[in-house]
Design an enzyme around this catalytic site. Structure first.
Site: not given
Ligand SMILES: Nc1c(NC[C@H](O)[C@H](O)[C@H](O)CO)[nH]c(=O)[nH]c1=O
Ligand SMILES: CC(=O)[C@@H](O)COP(=O)(O)O
Length: 162
Positions: A31, A66, A94, A97, A122
């Site tokens: 990501w 994650f 937005e 999450h 980390f």
């Molecule tokens: N939105 C971001 C994510 N979202 C994905 C999660 O990390 C994970 O892969 C998913 O929820 C499936 O388990 N991950 C990031 O590293 N950075 C983001 O901005």
């Molecule tokens: C950190 C996230 O998962 C985020 O970028 C996802 O975007 P949204 O909160 O607009 O669904």
């Protein structure tokens, strides 16, 4: 101290232990790859700068932040790494999450380190904007990857010195 007041890449080069006999894993989230690639460059180059050999650095790409704790745990289970550096970029969207991903990732990384008694670093950026992430992955505020690599070297040396 806020990052804006302390460059992430500033450190006393003479205070860093020799990493030539240390084995590192690096797990990198896909990501925001424009940011995590910069973190990887910083971490990898810093490890090599302090003596780590390419043969002793295992790099694996992971879907998202994650998944970093499980990826780190898998390396600790299956390889002889002395430490794992977790690199990711989480950017506020937005919804809430962002909060869940950041908390789960941070706590998960902490838990794996304690469970395996190995440094699990980390190196995850948790930013409000893309620009903040760019600034901290080789931009004006330095590179969190550098900081993560230095932390890994210091913690391995700490444990080996006990
Ligand atoms: N939105 C971001 C994510 N979202 C994905 C999660 O990390 C994970 O892969 C998913 O929820 C499936 O388990 N991950 C990031 O590293 N950075 C983001 O901005
Ligand atoms: C950190 C996230 O998962 C985020 O970028 C996802 O975007 P949204 O909160 O607009 O669904």
């Amino acid at each position: 101290m806020a990052t804006v007041n302390k460059n992430l890449s500033d450190y006393d080069i003479n205070s860093i232990p020799d990493a030539s006999k240390m084995v590192f894993g690096i797990v990198v989230s896909e990501w925001n790859e424009n940011i995590t690639s910069g973190l990887l460059n910083g971490a990898y180059n810093t490890l090599v700068k302090h003596g780590a050999t390419e043969a002793n650095i295992i790099v694996k790409n992971i879907p998202g932040s994650f998944e970093l704790p499980l990826a780190a745990q898998s390396l600790l289970e299956k390889t002889n790494v002395d430490a794992v550096i977790c690199l990711g970029s989480v950017i506020q969207g937005e919804t809430k999450h962002f909060d869940f991903v950041c908390e789960a990732t941070a706590l998960g990384i902490k838990d794996v380190g304690l469970k395996y008694n190995k440094p699990v670093i980390f190196g995850v950026l948790t930013d409000n904007t893309m620009q903040q992430g760019l600034d901290r992955s080789g931009g004006k505020h330095g590179n969190k990857g550098d900081e993560a690599a230095i932390t890994a070297i210091k913690m391995v040396a700490f444990q080996q010195g006990l």
